[in-house]
Design an enzyme around this catalytic site. Sequence first.
Site, PDB file in Angstrom:
ATOM      1  N   LYS A 126      23.365  33.368  79.714  1.00  0.00           N
ATOM      2  CA  LYS A 126      24.790  33.459  80.091  1.00  0.00           C
ATOM      3  C   LYS A 126      24.937  32.930  81.501  1.00  0.00           C
ATOM      4  O   LYS A 126      23.982  32.968  82.288  1.00  0.00           O
ATOM      5  CB  LYS A 126      25.245  34.926  80.056  1.00  0.00           C
ATOM      6  CG  LYS A 126      26.723  35.086  79.813  1.00  0.00           C
ATOM      7  CD  LYS A 126      27.028  35.100  78.327  1.00  0.00           C
ATOM      8  CE  LYS A 126      28.510  35.044  78.058  1.00  0.00           C
ATOM      9  NZ  LYS A 126      28.771  35.273  76.625  1.00  0.00           N
ATOM     10  N   ASP A 166      33.308  30.864  77.562  1.00  0.00           N
ATOM     11  CA  ASP A 166      33.537  32.307  77.515  1.00  0.00           C
ATOM     12  C   ASP A 166      34.882  32.493  78.225  1.00  0.00           C
ATOM     13  O   ASP A 166      35.665  31.530  78.294  1.00  0.00           O
ATOM     14  CB  ASP A 166      32.381  33.058  78.201  1.00  0.00           C
ATOM     15  CG  ASP A 166      32.350  34.552  77.861  1.00  0.00           C
ATOM     16  OD1 ASP A 166      31.841  34.908  76.797  1.00  0.00           O
ATOM     17  OD2 ASP A 166      32.864  35.365  78.665  1.00  0.00           O
TER      18      ASP A 166
HETATM   19  N1  GLU Z   1      30.657  33.232  74.909  1.00  0.00           N
HETATM   20  C1  GLU Z   1      30.484  33.397  73.492  1.00  0.00           C
HETATM   21  C2  GLU Z   1      29.736  34.683  73.208  1.00  0.00           C
HETATM   22  O1  GLU Z   1      29.979  35.666  73.873  1.00  0.00           O
HETATM   23  C3  GLU Z   1      29.915  32.160  72.819  1.00  0.00           C
HETATM   24  C4  GLU Z   1      28.613  31.658  73.347  1.00  0.00           C
HETATM   25  C5  GLU Z   1      28.169  30.322  72.757  1.00  0.00           C
HETATM   26  O2  GLU Z   1      28.859  29.775  71.912  1.00  0.00           O
HETATM   27  O3  GLU Z   1      27.089  29.867  73.159  1.00  0.00           O
HETATM   28  O4  GLU Z   1      28.947  34.796  72.315  1.00  0.00           O
END
Ligand code: GLU
Length: 448
Positions: A126, A166
């Site tokens: 992340k 996100d």
């Molecule tokens: N931010 C999204 C999540 O919380 C998607 C992450 C992604 O697609 O890599 O899973």
Amino acid sequence: MNEYVQRVIHNTSEKHKDQPEFLQSVTEVLKTIEPVVKAHPEYEKAALLERLVEPERQILFRVVWNDDKGEVHVNTGYRIQFNGVLGPYKGGLRFHPSVNLSVLKFLGFEQTFKNSLTTLAIGGGKGGSDFDPHGKSDAEIMRFCQAFMTELYRHIGPNTDVPAGDIGVGGREIGYLFGQYRRIRDSFDNGVLTGKGLTFGGSLIRPEATGFGVLYYIQRVFEHEGLVLKGKTIAVSGYGNVAWGVCKKATELGAKVVTISGHNGYVYDPEGIDTKEKINFLLEMRASQNANVKMYADKFGCAFMEGKKPWEVKVDICIPCATQNEVDLSVAEIMVQNGTQYYFEGANMPATNEAIAYLQGNGVLVGPAKAANAGGVAVSALEMSQNSERLSWSCEEVDQKLREIMYNIVDVSYQASERYGLKRDLVSGANIAGFEKVAEAMMAQGLI
Ligand code: GLU
């Protein structure tokens, strides 16, 4: 509680006193996987839990950019490469003033289990920045994204780390980030980011995927429980990408979303957010420079409850789709009082551990984020597959794969919870199923 689990929770709490969100998620996960740890004494010898809670790599960097008046701003950029045993680190970038190390570590930790549950080969990561996109012009957003990528590019790659969006990072930001990556590297690198535009490697259904996935998850849970979704009322918080996908799919399946919310209050639309015009308006609202959920109430002539949370409305199902910790014990009490029996998480860690315990203790069926909202990252992984094969799948193909993945997550969660005698505990079920695979891969890959 198992002495080893207890010790790791204790030591993590001591070491990271200043990281409350991270500790909250570590405590929740470790407590629920306790029976698995008990059944595997070899994990302690291999310091598996100590390694599990320590990110493989944490990258912090300076981001410098100019606003439209020429003033210079400095933000902090982050990428937490949490656990890569199952595949390249994968997870979104969040641009929001609340971003800090604790928030991104909790998100990266959760992502590791979520990604494991998808059954696709992706590790957990992340990132993001404390940059506030609110009220910024398009040119400012672009300059910020370019400045951010000018450092991030050296840490990512199609086999290393594949970021996505996100909160505060949608299709527009991914476009600017990807453009800058490609310019610096002079390489398309299989798309390197997911959530891209359809003309340059993006996947159909990716924008809808998180919200659609939540509804597929609910659909399967209802099948297990012998219930029908049609006719049910739903309260949603937030009005971003996840809330939008939820409204769209809920309408298709005959359920009715009656609330959306922002930081300043919620909108109550008893008729339901169920027409093309209303659902599309969510996108318009979000795209406007000074986005405010009240715009929906003004446009469609419904009530805006200033300063209030949507959970005071009596509904069958609650789906928080905003941000972490908006559901605390007092909110959980209201949900129970209102007779809500189903609670599914669209946002990441929207509830405190106390609130979840209260809901479960009062017979509310809880579908945790790392299972219920896994559809977004699942379709991201499908985007990676399409990019590496240099082809694109049809809507139907992606949608069907998404549905299968979500159904499977529900099934393995029920199975894992039953295997350990925890009937209908989908929180423990998801943590156990996600953990089992990560733990096995960590043991197989030795002390790294
Ligand atoms: N931010 C999204 C999540 O919380 C998607 C992450 C992604 O697609 O890599 O899973």
